[in-house]
Write a protein that holds these residues in place. Structure first.
Motif, mmCIF file in Angstrom:
data_model
loop_
_atom_site.group_PDB
_atom_site.id
_atom_site.type_symbol
_atom_site.label_atom_id
_atom_site.label_comp_id
_atom_site.label_asym_id
_atom_site.label_seq_id
_atom_site.Cartn_x
_atom_site.Cartn_y
_atom_site.Cartn_z
ATOM 1 N N ARG A 21 -28.437 29.211 -1.628
ATOM 2 C CA ARG A 21 -27.775 29.829 -0.481
ATOM 3 C C ARG A 21 -26.557 29.028 -0.067
ATOM 4 N N GLY A 24 -24.697 32.322 4.907
ATOM 5 C CA GLY A 24 -24.536 33.767 4.907
ATOM 6 C C GLY A 24 -24.646 34.443 3.555
ATOM 7 N N ASN A 69 -24.895 39.361 0.903
ATOM 8 C CA ASN A 69 -24.036 38.620 1.822
ATOM 9 C C ASN A 69 -23.630 39.421 3.041
ATOM 10 N N GLU A 71 -25.827 40.398 5.752
ATOM 11 C CA GLU A 71 -26.707 40.293 6.908
ATOM 12 C C GLU A 71 -26.031 39.449 7.975
ATOM 13 N N GLN A 76 -30.256 37.204 8.834
ATOM 14 C CA GLN A 76 -30.086 36.869 7.415
ATOM 15 C C GLN A 76 -31.228 36.048 6.842
ATOM 16 N N TYR A 80 -33.054 37.571 3.702
ATOM 17 C CA TYR A 80 -32.862 36.896 2.422
ATOM 18 C C TYR A 80 -34.166 36.300 1.912
#
Length: 130
Positions: A21, A24, A69, A71, A76, A80
């Motif tokens: 990650r 974001g 990418n 959210e 997020q 994710y």
């Protein structure tokens, strides 16, 4: 896999077996990095007006394959986490990188405009938009 000394504009194999990650962004980490990094440098030298991400991240952004990418900050992590949990059993993924695509923002969404075949005939061909 690209062997040492092989030109960066040749097809290569890459493997991705782990999610990572950025703030974001949920992405896959392609391995080995060297062929993708060399290809990016080569493309940037050939077309300096089209640097990745308009140069916002400089040269330090590691090669990656964006999975999600869009959210917002409040949702997020949960979104994710769920997506990663769903997709992780399908890893590792191996692929042969045979072309580079020019993707442009049309004001509403990203459009795949042209593909450049690596090795041999490097001529661009148009990509039919969905």
């Amino acid at each position: 896999m690209v062997q040492p000394g092989q030109p960066p504009d040749q097809p290569s194999k890459t493997l991705t077996d782990a999610f990572r990650r950025y703030p974001g962004v949920l992405h896959l980490d392609p391995w080995p990095h060297d062929p993708v990094t060399a290809l990016t440098k080569d493309l940037t030298l050939r077309w300096p007006e089209a640097v990745p991400y308009r140069g916002i991240f400089g040269a330090g952004l590691a090669p990656h394959l964006t999975v999600a990418n869009n959210e917002g900050p409040a949702t997020q992590d949960a979104a994710y986490d769920a997506l990663q949990t769903e997709l992780e059993p399908r890893l590792p993924v191996s692929c042969r990188v045979e072309s580079v695509h020019l993707i442009v923002w049309d004001g509403a969404r990203w459009q795949d405009r042209a593909a450049y075949r690596l090795g041999g005939d490097a001529a661009a061909h148009s990509v039919d938009a969905p």
